[in-house]
Design a protein around this motif. Structure first.
Motif, mmCIF file in Angstrom:
data_model
loop_
_atom_site.group_PDB
_atom_site.id
_atom_site.type_symbol
_atom_site.label_atom_id
_atom_site.label_comp_id
_atom_site.label_asym_id
_atom_site.label_seq_id
_atom_site.Cartn_x
_atom_site.Cartn_y
_atom_site.Cartn_z
ATOM 1 N N VAL A 277 0.856 -1.175 0.000
ATOM 2 C CA VAL A 277 0.000 0.000 0.000
ATOM 3 C C VAL A 277 0.900 1.235 0.000
ATOM 4 O O VAL A 277 1.798 1.357 0.825
ATOM 5 C CB VAL A 277 -0.919 0.019 1.247
ATOM 6 N N GLU B 268 0.916 5.241 0.446
ATOM 7 C CA GLU B 268 0.157 6.396 0.905
ATOM 8 C C GLU B 268 1.011 7.644 0.728
ATOM 9 O O GLU B 268 2.191 7.639 1.033
ATOM 10 C CB GLU B 268 -0.215 6.260 2.379
ATOM 11 N N ILE C 282 -10.261 8.227 -0.268
ATOM 12 C CA ILE C 282 -9.232 7.809 -1.221
ATOM 13 C C ILE C 282 -9.586 8.369 -2.585
ATOM 14 O O ILE C 282 -10.682 8.122 -3.096
ATOM 15 C CB ILE C 282 -9.150 6.272 -1.285
ATOM 16 N N LYS D 259 -7.753 4.482 -6.384
ATOM 17 C CA LYS D 259 -7.336 3.158 -5.929
ATOM 18 C C LYS D 259 -7.171 2.306 -7.176
ATOM 19 O O LYS D 259 -8.122 2.098 -7.918
ATOM 20 C CB LYS D 259 -8.359 2.533 -5.006
ATOM 21 N N LYS D 260 -5.953 1.865 -7.402
ATOM 22 C CA LYS D 260 -5.722 0.998 -8.539
ATOM 23 C C LYS D 260 -4.729 -0.077 -8.141
ATOM 24 O O LYS D 260 -3.964 0.084 -7.198
ATOM 25 C CB LYS D 260 -5.224 1.779 -9.749
ATOM 26 N N GLU D 261 -4.781 -1.150 -8.826
ATOM 27 C CA GLU D 261 -3.865 -2.254 -8.579
ATOM 28 C C GLU D 261 -2.973 -2.434 -9.792
ATOM 29 O O GLU D 261 -3.452 -2.468 -10.919
ATOM 30 C CB GLU D 261 -4.630 -3.536 -8.290
#
Length: 55
Positions: A14, A16, A38, A41-43
């Motif tokens: 993660v 931040e 947030i 949010k991406k992976e």
């Protein structure tokens, strides 16, 4: 292919981005900013190859 593969066994990292100092205050009124959620949010799946070392 795509997201059909089970990725639950992969390590999750993660990232931040925290504000510090003057960035914590509103530029308009000077009040301290508060976290409201947030924004993104991406992976991303990254391949990290093995490395060889000599001890």
């Amino acid at each position: 292919m795509g997201k059909k593969y089970n990725l639950e066994t992969l390590e999750i990292v993660v990232i931040e981005h925290k504000l510090e100092g003057e960035e914590l205050n509103c530029k308009e009124c000077g009040e301290e900013l508060v976290e409201i959620g947030i924004k993104s949010k991406k992976e991303i799946i990254k391949y990290v190859p093995a490395k060889l070392i000599v001890e």
